[in-house]
Design an enzyme around this catalytic site. Structure first.
Site, PDB file in Angstrom:
ATOM      1  CD  GLU A  57      -2.497  -1.317   2.723  1.00  0.00           C
ATOM      2  OE1 GLU A  57      -2.784  -0.352   3.322  1.00  0.00           O
ATOM      3  OE2 GLU A  57      -2.698  -2.549   3.016  1.00  0.00           O
TER       4      GLU A  57
ATOM      5  CD  GLU B 242      -8.630   1.703   5.903  1.00  0.00           C
ATOM      6  OE1 GLU B 242      -8.057   1.307   4.432  1.00  0.00           O
ATOM      7  OE2 GLU B 242      -8.602   1.265   6.861  1.00  0.00           O
TER       8      GLU B 242
END
Ligand SMILES: *[C@@H]1O[C@H](CO)[C@@H](O)[C@H](O)[C@H]1NC(C)=O
Ligand SMILES: *[C@@H]1O[C@H](CO)[C@@H](O)[C@H](O)[C@H]1NC(C)=O
Length: 425
Positions: A229, A340
């Site tokens: 990520e 997120e």
């Protein structure tokens, strides 16, 4: 008369049973506080040991205006080499291959002023790291103490990954993690790229965060999920402030034992002397005003098999060695792009922590946050438009996502939202 004489005089008159009781109490009090002191000093020792592991002796130190200390550490002394498998590793100073694509930052002309190159890291104002060193954000005692335990410092809580189309509502409500993403799956992927609009979303509570990133995922969503990520995040718990920071994450077992943010464990091998993981990026975009974005590319070197990361058009940061992973040692099975946040009290009022710019996608450029020129790397090492781009969000009234495509921006989407609002109570 001294306090000693006073108390002994007084106590001589009491009966012996009481005296014994008194000493018992005194003894247990003393041993309690000694145990407290011991565990406090044991914790202090544990924290210090962890700091010694993370903070390698620097060649030079740079004080950043945001309060960070950047240590320039010799490239061969970086945390990666604490890994037993990397003891005899020969550092690759550059990837063997670089993926080719349409939207090269040097060639692209967007309708909007290209600002990617204006973005930098705050610490650059106060110096540079010498050649053969890499900049590492120094971990402070307070950083570790803010974490739930020394062991969990620099790690994500379990199961924060968005799993489109098979959402277990109970799980979503429990974990409090919310997403607004676009994704592709059903093929073998060897990398992903996007240019990500940079904002500084407001965080309601220090144990919440807001991030915008690319996920490169391997395996099904079980205990052995592999993930790489990269993107930007605001995370008061991790960094002690509300700054927008560049970050990476990796795990090979669904956030359990392996992996961490940035260089907070051994794994990622950095080769770049100019960009520090976890350092603040600046400037950030302003509502109806200047927009800034960063491009991030993660790809698998077809020759050596390592996963490389590039920031902007000229900073190749380093790589995750292939052996760290199981599924990703071969290829990725899913790519996700988007935001997120954590809603830390999922049972109560919804958090007002913002995602992206804090505005919904409908508002468009200059107001809502975007990902543009999103691409995947195919098996021939070419950057390609994603096929069948899906979208996913748990609660679109809180945070939403909308895709589109055009000539300049290729495939793009706007995403984010304010969290709590009349439709998201
Ligand atoms: C989970 O959240 C959804 C959406 O807000 C809600 O409809 C549902 O009742 C919640 N489920 C539980 C078990 O709390
Ligand atoms: C971060 O922002 C919140 C409000 O959004 C504020 O309460 C807090 O003091 C800020 N923290 C720091 C370290 O500046």
């Amino acid at each position: 008369m001294s306090a000693d004489q006073f108390s002994s005089g007084r106590w001589r008159r009491k009966n012996p049973a009481r005296l014994v009781f008194f000493f018992l109490c005194l003894w247990s009090l003393i041993s309690f506080s000694r145990a407290g002191r011991l565990s406090a000093s044991r914790q202090k020792l544990e924290v210090q040991k962890h700091l010694n592991r993370l903070n390698k002796p620097p060649v030079k130190t740079i004080q950043s205006p945001d309060g960070d200390i950047i240590d320039c550490v010799h490239i061969s002394h970086q945390p990666a080499f604490d890994h037993p498998f990397l003891k005899d590793h020969k550092i690759q100073t550059r990837p063997s291959y670089h993926p080719e694509g349409l939207f090269d930052e040097n060639k692209i002309s967007t309708g909007h002023k290209e600002r990617a190159n204006d973005i930098t890291q705050l610490w650059h104002m106060n110096g540079k790291c010498p050649e053969d060193t890499i900049p590492i954000r120094r971990t402070k005692k307070e950083d570790v103490l803010r974490s739930s335990s020394v062991k969990r410092y620099g790690k994500k809580k379990h199961r924060s990954i968005p799993k489109p189309r098979s959402v277990d509502p109970d799980l979503i409500n429990q974990s409090g993690h919310q997403h607004a993403i676009a994704y592709v799956e059903g093929d073998k992927y060897y990398g992903a790229k996007a240019t990500i609009n940079v904002w500084e979303p407001k965080i309601q509570q220090p144990n919440e965060f807001s991030l915008s990133q690319i996920w490169v995922l391997g395996g099904s969503f079980g205990e052995d999920l592999n993930s790489i990520e990269a993107g930007w995040q605001v995370s008061p718990d991790l960094y002690g402030d509300n700054n927008t920071r560049l970050f990476t994450y990796w795990t090979s077992d669904a956030y359990q034992a392996t992996g961490c943010y940035n260089l907070l464990c051994s794994g990622f091998i950095q080769v770049n002397s100019e960009i520090a993981m976890g350092a603040s990026i600046s400037p950030v975009s302003a509502f109806r005003n200047s927009q800034y974005d960063i491009s991030i590319l993660v790809w698998k070197d077809p020759k050596e098999g390592n996963w490389w990361m590039q920031f902007g058009s000229n900073y190749v940061l380093g790589y995750w060695p292939s052996f760290l992973f199981s599924y990703l040692a071969d290829s990725a099975s899913m790519i996700e792009w988007g935001g997120e946040v954590v809603n830390s009290e999922p049972e109560g009022q919804h958090t007002s922590t913002q995602m992206g710019s804090g505005r919904f996608p409908e508002e468009g450029f200059g107001k809502s946050s975007y990902f543009r020129n999103i691409q995947v790397v195919d098996s021939s090492n070419n950057l390609k438009a994603p096929k069948d781009l899906g979208t996913f969000t748990e609660k679109s009234n809180c945070y939403d996502v909308q895709t589109g495509s055009n000539g300049d921006w290729g495939h793009y989407f706007y995403y984010g939202g304010p969290g709590r609002n009349p439709n998201c109570p």
